[in-house]
Scaffold this active site. Structure first.
Site, PDB file in Angstrom:
ATOM      1  N   ARG A 257       0.863  -1.177   0.000  1.00  0.00           N
ATOM      2  CA  ARG A 257       0.000   0.000   0.000  1.00  0.00           C
ATOM      3  C   ARG A 257       0.896   1.221   0.000  1.00  0.00           C
ATOM      4  NH1 ARG A 257       2.490   1.287   3.719  1.00  0.00           N
ATOM      5  NH2 ARG A 257       1.053   2.988   4.134  1.00  0.00           N
ATOM      6  N   GLY A 258       0.294   2.394  -0.087  1.00  0.00           N
ATOM      7  CA  GLY A 258       1.081   3.613  -0.246  1.00  0.00           C
ATOM      8  C   GLY A 258       1.194   3.868  -1.739  1.00  0.00           C
ATOM      9  N   ALA A 259       0.885   5.115  -2.123  1.00  0.00           N
ATOM     10  CA  ALA A 259       0.794   5.428  -3.550  1.00  0.00           C
ATOM     11  C   ALA A 259       2.040   5.009  -4.343  1.00  0.00           C
ATOM     12  CB  ALA A 259       0.479   6.915  -3.722  1.00  0.00           C
TER      13      ALA A 259
ATOM     14  N   ARG B  88      -7.205  -0.492  -7.298  1.00  0.00           N
ATOM     15  CA  ARG B  88      -7.557   0.514  -6.286  1.00  0.00           C
ATOM     16  C   ARG B  88      -7.803   1.835  -7.005  1.00  0.00           C
ATOM     17  NH1 ARG B  88      -4.583   1.072  -0.753  1.00  0.00           N
ATOM     18  NH2 ARG B  88      -6.538   2.137  -0.294  1.00  0.00           N
TER      19      ARG B  88
ATOM     20  N   GLN C 281      -2.526   1.920  10.097  1.00  0.00           N
ATOM     21  CA  GLN C 281      -1.201   1.905   9.460  1.00  0.00           C
ATOM     22  C   GLN C 281      -0.205   2.815  10.162  1.00  0.00           C
ATOM     23  OE1 GLN C 281      -4.058   2.660   7.698  1.00  0.00           O
ATOM     24  NE2 GLN C 281      -3.989   1.773   5.653  1.00  0.00           N
TER      25      GLN C 281
ATOM     26  N   ASP D 176      -2.066  10.761  -1.642  1.00  0.00           N
ATOM     27  CA  ASP D 176      -2.333   9.747  -2.665  1.00  0.00           C
ATOM     28  C   ASP D 176      -2.597  10.385  -4.015  1.00  0.00           C
ATOM     29  OD1 ASP D 176      -3.014   8.428   0.022  1.00  0.00           O
ATOM     30  OD2 ASP D 176      -2.830   6.765  -1.388  1.00  0.00           O
TER      31      ASP D 176
ATOM     32  N   ASN E 267      -5.617  12.501   0.670  1.00  0.00           N
ATOM     33  CA  ASN E 267      -4.772  11.586   1.444  1.00  0.00           C
ATOM     34  C   ASN E 267      -5.662  10.755   2.367  1.00  0.00           C
ATOM     35  OD1 ASN E 267      -2.164  10.592   2.255  1.00  0.00           O
ATOM     36  ND2 ASN E 267      -2.330  11.786   4.120  1.00  0.00           N
TER      37      ASN E 267
END
Lengths: 356, 356
Positions: B51-53, B88, B199, B240, B250
């Site tokens: 995860r995380g852009a 996503r 997270q 994001d 975000n």
């Protein structure tokens, strides 16, 4: 209000034993617990078996009754009152209820004292029920106004539990909602889960479910975007201590919702019985903000696949955490205070207009 | 960066197999997972094993490599690219990385295509590492400025995980913090736990611990009062998707912290590689906000007393919940954007000054 279709209050007395609903076990288990000593009362407040400013006040008042039953002695009563006041630092009702009881009991001889203590505690309780009911009647007008204009379901956001489980009956923030529902106005409640103890999810959503009021639990992070999207018509929250200038000390996170409400022109109301007003403190920086055990953050209780209550650690073992229980919402962010005597501006002028 | 004293990146390739750290198991278990097919990649993105852009972008790029290894066929590649983009909806890097790969691969004959795809994916990865490093060098100046003025530990609040685990290395929001720490500047990080998936607690606090940086986890409700009390010197978060007007999409809850920072004059910075800039959308209302499974709210995973991973339900069984993953922080609340090319105002003028 109702649980499983049966009407309850949060605290009552049977044969000199104080009965409470153990709120740490909700929503997974419904357990009625006996308080037989002042120590039981202190413990129930400390461990949050009872919580919510008005209910804490009532439990403390009954704690003094139990103290007298235990040992009819002025110095024991005085120590009990001090221990009760120290059991939680932020809610002002606790001190208010104890002061009121002690004033009534000072100079009363030991033959009469139990009867008088019991009467006064009951008075505190009945007054709270009446106050909460009136808060509902007053707040109903606001919801009605929105419903008439919108001609659709009114979406109300609330934080934590200022429901009937936080009081004796009706609740503060929920009372206008219950009154609206009973009047046939369509309402839907956005319930902030309210970390770390999740009283929104565990208690507010639970009690709304039991009364048949549509509600949706959201994380504490979610209110902002719902307001940005126009999905919140108003906010109503409770308060643990209201300063005479209209600043509101309530469950941590309330301030963030109030900021978001202001930024999106959503009315933000605080519902309170006058017993939460602290006329003595002028600057919110003087309010003691309770710091609780950090395990309340790092560990979470729920039910496993066999419906058994289980506690799990959710944080990395090495991590530290900080658990502050309250924050302060400045009066400038509050649209109005809904009290038992009417609705007023969140200011000294507003409050004094109703109460002094 | 380090885990248990050993240096890792979040994604790498060994013998045509893509390796990732399964982030759904952190912090309780450290598991390296193999991705062998494009389906594995899609699944890793969907279930948030990655995860995380920036990391999502890299995983998608490698997903196309795996697609070619699986079946060297243009129509399969096209379908793979579409499935990856759909995995996503909110992070813009995903589409950016896929578009870049597909542009590079169009018209390439099947003998060469694997080599070229692998090279391009590696380029994306190395670029991200360089960008994140530069974000750190640029952001370091801000922390240094505060440290020089304050002559005491700099308290930085961050939300969610925009750490190295969200990128390939260094992170975005954490990169200035790592750079400051390596330069001997005393920093302490307030880590929002970041419900529903925690997270912040699970990843940010974990990675800061592993690098020896002091940090304290707080609930998402807590940042407000810490800022009221002057206990936050600055905020840094990731993003994001950054609109050309400076609005920042975000992790949900970012907006509430930005409001509070504004209200308390705390500088609020957003750290981003230029790959998160969406030049096409002018109005944040057009950004698709991902709605995820509501079980992410109602159920929580942790470890029990025997250190076994257990999932528990924390909400009342009857309750509904809504799980929105992002919100939008309007540019007016952002003090500055920290990019790989420098720091700029959160505005079209600011961004164009650096990038166009």
């Amino acid at each position: 209000m109702q649980i499983n279709g049966k009407v309850y209050r949060t605290i009552w007395v049977e044969n000199n034993i104080v009965k409470i609903i153990d709120q740490t076990k909700l929503p997974h288990q419904f357990i009625i617990k006996d308080l037989k000593t002042v120590k039981d009362s202190i413990n129930a407040i400390k461990t949050m078996e009872v919580r919510g400013a008005p209910l804490i006040g009532a439990t403390a008042a009954y704690g003094l009754v139990l103290s007298i039953i235990e040992k009819n002695d002025q110095s024991f009563l005085k120590r009990s009152s001090e221990d009760l006041i120290a059991s939680r630092p932020t809610a002002i009702n606790l001190k208010w209820a104890i002061d009121r009881m002690m004033k009534k009991l000072s100079g009363i001889n030991s033959n009469e004292i139990l009867k008088i203590a019991l009467e006064e505690a009951k008075k505190i309780v009945e007054e709270d029920v009446k106050f909460c009911k009136n808060i509902g009647v007053n707040g109903l007008r606001i919801i009605e106004g929105i419903a008439n204009k919108k001609k659709d379901t009114v979406n109300i956001l609330t934080h934590c539990n200022a429901g009937w489980l936080a009081t004796i009956d009706w609740g503060t923030a929920t009372s206008p909602i219950y009154h609206a529902h009973q009047k046939g106005i369509k309402v839907h409640v956005w319930v902030d889960e309210t970390r770390p103890r999740n009283q929104g999810a565990n208690l507010t959503s639970y009690e709304l479910n039991e009364e048949g009021i549509p509600n949706t639990i959201i994380t504490d992070n979610t209110g902002g975007i719902l307001m940005q999207r126009g999905q919140v018509d108003m906010c109503i929250v409770g308060t643990d201590r209201t300063l005479s200038n209209g600043d509101v000390c309530n469950k941590i996170g309330t301030y963030l919702k109030a900021l978001s409400a202001k930024d999106n022109n959503v009315p933000f109301y605080v519902a309170l019985p006058s017993s939460t007003i602290d006329w003595s403190i002028k600057d919110h920086k003087q309010i003691p903000i309770e710091e609780r055990n950090s395990e309340e953050l790092s560990h979470v209780e729920g039910v496993d696949e066999n419906n058994k209550i289980k506690k799990v650690r959710i944080y990395p073992q090495k991590s530290k955490s900080l658990n502050l229980a309250f924050d302060v919402t400045p009066a400038k962010l509050v649209t109005g205070l809904i009290t038992e005597k009417g609705i007023c501006e969140a200011s000294e002028k507003g409050l004094k207009g109703l109460f002094k």
